[in-house]
Design an enzyme around this catalytic site. Structure first.
Site, PDB file in Angstrom:
ATOM      1  N   HIS A  77     168.973  -9.378 -77.525  1.00 10.41           N
ATOM      2  CA  HIS A  77     168.228  -8.113 -77.527  1.00 10.41           C
ATOM      3  C   HIS A  77     168.730  -7.240 -78.662  1.00 10.41           C
ATOM      4  O   HIS A  77     169.917  -6.912 -78.744  1.00 10.41           O
ATOM      5  CB  HIS A  77     168.370  -7.406 -76.173  1.00 10.41           C
ATOM      6  CG  HIS A  77     167.603  -8.105 -75.096  1.00 10.41           C
ATOM      7  ND1 HIS A  77     168.061  -8.253 -73.811  1.00 10.41           N
ATOM      8  CD2 HIS A  77     166.378  -8.707 -75.140  1.00 10.41           C
ATOM      9  CE1 HIS A  77     167.151  -8.916 -73.098  1.00 10.41           C
ATOM     10  NE2 HIS A  77     166.123  -9.212 -73.890  1.00 10.41           N
TER      11      HIS A  77
ATOM     12  N   GLU B  82     171.072  -3.942 -78.512  1.00 10.93           N
ATOM     13  CA  GLU B  82     172.332  -3.980 -77.762  1.00 10.93           C
ATOM     14  C   GLU B  82     173.480  -4.282 -78.724  1.00 10.93           C
ATOM     15  O   GLU B  82     174.127  -5.324 -78.665  1.00 10.93           O
ATOM     16  CB  GLU B  82     172.200  -5.005 -76.626  1.00 10.93           C
ATOM     17  CG  GLU B  82     171.081  -4.622 -75.658  1.00 10.93           C
ATOM     18  CD  GLU B  82     170.653  -5.710 -74.677  1.00 10.93           C
ATOM     19  OE1 GLU B  82     171.331  -6.749 -74.609  1.00 10.93           O
ATOM     20  OE2 GLU B  82     169.633  -5.505 -73.980  1.00 10.93           O
TER      21      GLU B  82
ATOM     22  N   ARG C 298     163.884  -3.979 -78.905  1.00  9.08           N
ATOM     23  CA  ARG C 298     164.528  -4.992 -78.050  1.00  9.08           C
ATOM     24  C   ARG C 298     164.131  -6.436 -78.408  1.00  9.08           C
ATOM     25  O   ARG C 298     164.934  -7.347 -78.356  1.00  9.08           O
ATOM     26  CB  ARG C 298     164.122  -4.716 -76.594  1.00  9.08           C
ATOM     27  CG  ARG C 298     164.433  -5.794 -75.564  1.00  9.08           C
ATOM     28  CD  ARG C 298     163.997  -5.326 -74.186  1.00  9.08           C
ATOM     29  NE  ARG C 298     163.961  -6.356 -73.165  1.00  9.08           N
ATOM     30  CZ  ARG C 298     164.930  -6.559 -72.260  1.00  9.08           C
ATOM     31  NH1 ARG C 298     166.028  -5.840 -72.306  1.00  9.08           N
ATOM     32  NH2 ARG C 298     164.798  -7.485 -71.338  1.00  9.08           N
TER      33      ARG C 298
ATOM     34  N   HIS D 228     175.075  -8.998 -73.297  1.00  6.57           N
ATOM     35  CA  HIS D 228     174.070  -7.937 -73.385  1.00  6.57           C
ATOM     36  C   HIS D 228     174.760  -6.596 -73.160  1.00  6.57           C
ATOM     37  O   HIS D 228     175.945  -6.522 -72.880  1.00  6.57           O
ATOM     38  CB  HIS D 228     173.027  -8.110 -72.272  1.00  6.57           C
ATOM     39  CG  HIS D 228     172.127  -9.282 -72.417  1.00  6.57           C
ATOM     40  ND1 HIS D 228     170.784  -9.165 -72.670  1.00  6.57           N
ATOM     41  CD2 HIS D 228     172.370 -10.613 -72.335  1.00  6.57           C
ATOM     42  CE1 HIS D 228     170.242 -10.359 -72.732  1.00  6.57           C
ATOM     43  NE2 HIS D 228     171.174 -11.264 -72.537  1.00  6.57           N
TER      44      HIS D 228
ATOM     45  N   GLU E  61     176.744  -7.768 -68.957  1.00  4.97           N
ATOM     46  CA  GLU E  61     176.164  -6.498 -69.404  1.00  4.97           C
ATOM     47  C   GLU E  61     177.356  -5.626 -69.732  1.00  4.97           C
ATOM     48  O   GLU E  61     178.052  -5.141 -68.837  1.00  4.97           O
ATOM     49  CB  GLU E  61     175.315  -5.851 -68.300  1.00  4.97           C
ATOM     50  CG  GLU E  61     174.054  -6.618 -67.942  1.00  4.97           C
ATOM     51  CD  GLU E  61     173.025  -6.652 -69.047  1.00  4.97           C
ATOM     52  OE1 GLU E  61     173.029  -5.752 -69.908  1.00  4.97           O
ATOM     53  OE2 GLU E  61     172.205  -7.589 -69.055  1.00  4.97           O
TER      54      GLU E  61
HETATM   55  O1  PAY Z   1     169.473 -12.717 -67.654  1.00  5.40           O
HETATM   56  O2  PAY Z   1     170.470 -11.185 -68.761  1.00  5.40           O
HETATM   57  C1  PAY Z   1     169.612 -11.538 -67.955  1.00  5.40           C
HETATM   58  C2  PAY Z   1     168.682 -10.563 -67.325  1.00  5.40           C
HETATM   59  C3  PAY Z   1     169.152  -9.171 -67.319  1.00  5.40           C
HETATM   60  C4  PAY Z   1     168.974  -8.398 -68.607  1.00  5.40           C
HETATM   61  C5  PAY Z   1     167.555  -8.554 -69.134  1.00  5.40           C
HETATM   62  O3  PAY Z   1     166.648  -7.797 -68.745  1.00  5.40           O
HETATM   63  O4  PAY Z   1     167.358  -9.466 -69.940  1.00  5.40           O
HETATM   64  C6  PAY Z   1     169.350  -6.985 -68.299  1.00  5.40           C
HETATM   65  C7  PAY Z   1     168.993  -5.957 -69.300  1.00  5.40           C
HETATM   66  C8  PAY Z   1     169.346  -6.410 -70.697  1.00  5.40           C
HETATM   67  O5  PAY Z   1     170.526  -6.483 -71.064  1.00  5.40           O
HETATM   68  O6  PAY Z   1     168.433  -6.701 -71.439  1.00  5.40           O
HETATM   69  C9  PAY Z   1     169.648  -4.650 -68.949  1.00  5.40           C
HETATM   70  C10 PAY Z   1     169.374  -3.564 -69.955  1.00  5.40           C
HETATM   71  C11 PAY Z   1     170.040  -2.240 -69.594  1.00  5.40           C
HETATM   72  C12 PAY Z   1     167.885  -3.350 -70.097  1.00  5.40           C
HETATM   73  O7  PAY Z   1     167.410  -3.345 -71.218  1.00  5.40           O
HETATM   74  O8  PAY Z   1     167.192  -3.225 -69.069  1.00  5.40           O
HETATM   75 ZN    ZN Z   2     169.784  -7.430 -73.026  1.00  2.29          ZN
END
Ligand code: PAY
Ligand code: ZN
Length: 306
Positions: free
Chosen positions: A68, A71, A124, A192, A267
């Site tokens: 992403h 991040e 993102r 992340h 995270e």
């Molecule tokens: O498998 O890493 C995973 C799923 C969780 C992450 C995702 O949505 O891909 C969690 C989010 C991320 O790091 O992208 C959390 C962050 C804060 C967000 O953008 O929602």
């Molecule tokens: Zn992420």
């Protein structure tokens, strides 16, 4: 010896700076650091990484960062950890570094990362056009239980799964690379931000599959270790129950395809005060506490026979 490229590990860097740093590490450490290419991007960039071989063990660990784009603490922490693996003389860190081969990709979404530097700091996704909007979520585009929850079929959404599994060349080419080295690695760790969570598969279902109990116990040891240095509090659990249902992620694909015993998603800092805009003075502490947790993670994995 004088480093070939001066690189301040306590600042955020552009993709070009990061790639020049990886090249210089390989030049300065022949036999120990090798540049590897995990795939390519829509805009024609490489997904560049480094392989570290610091001992005789062939048990591989893959580190994935920057899937992403916004991040930034993810690539920054990984680079800091690379430097520690190379130079830190602490016995536990040397043991961790030398008893594995490391396949490390700090930025697996390079087009998106560049875009966060040039145009939109909070981007993102990838940068491939899908109709009127750009990018799939590269952590929803992998071909294991693709589009089975927590992903959108709207190309304008932040969690767009893509037009098909592996419709983005980044996920497709990286998955091919990972398949080519699948007999060489036993652990896969993605980084992340933010939320301070240590999670493991699955994200597509809340069911406790594969070695759920071992992954949970290992994660609990790892987050205890995180808190020791600066008191940073993490929570541990599977993705679906700890944050939300998410399908098509890299860790779900790795787990579902290869059943690797040690598969995690961090995270990183923080819990929302700065969110994606984590100040650079937190790079070093974030990386150091994360390295502490990796030491604990792989010690505990070993005692469980992994
Ligand atoms: O498998 O890493 C995973 C799923 C969780 C992450 C995702 O949505 O891909 C969690 C989010 C991320 O790091 O992208 C959390 C962050 C804060 C967000 O953008 O929602
Ligand atoms: Zn992420």
């Amino acid at each position: 010896a004088q480093p070939l490229v001066s690189f301040d590990l306590t600042r955020y860097h552009t993709l070009d700076e990061i790639y020049a740093f990886l090249d210089s590490l390989a030049k300065e450490n022949p036999g120990k650091v090798q540049v590897i290419v995990g795939g390519k991007t829509h805009e024609g960039r490489q997904i560049k990484g480094v392989k570290l071989t610091l001992g005789n063990s062939k048990s591989g660990i893959v580190l994935e960062g920057g899937i992403h784009a916004r991040e930034w603490i993810s690539p920054a922490s990984i680079l800091y950890i690379v430097n520690e693996l190379l130079h830190n003389n602490n016995a536990d860190v040397r043991q961790l570094a030398q008893s594995h081969e490391w396949y490390i990709f700090p930025v697996v979404n390079p087009d998106g990362y560049v875009y966060t530097h040039t145009t939109n700091r909070l981007w993102r996704k990838t940068r491939k056009p899908y109709g009127l909007c750009y990018g799939s979520d590269p952590n929803r585009n992998w071909g294991y239980k693709w589009m089975s929850g927590g992903a959108s079929n709207n190309p304008c959404s932040e969690t767009y799964g893509g037009s098909a599994a592996f419709s983005d060349v980044e996920t497709k080419s990286l998955s091919e690379y990972l398949t080519s080295i699948s007999s060489k690695f036993t652990a896969y760790v993605s980084f992340h931000s933010y939320s301070q969570l240590l999670m493991f598969p699955y994200g597509h279902t809340t069911q406790h599959l594969d070695n759920y109990n071992d992954e949970l116990q290992i994660a609990n040891k790892a987050i205890q270790a995180i808190s020791k240095r600066y008191g940073t509090k993490y929570k541990a659990g599977n993705v679906a129950e700890t944050i939300y249902i998410a399908s098509g992620s890299s860790v779900d694909w790795v787990k579902g395809t290869f059943h690797k015993p040690v598969t995690y998603t961090y995270e990183l800092r923080d819990t929302g005060r700065h969110g994606f805009l984590l100040p650079a003075d937190q790079i070093a502490p974030t990386a150091l506490e994360t390295l502490d947790s990796l030491v604990a993670m792989f010690k505990e994995a070993k005692t469980r026979g992994y």
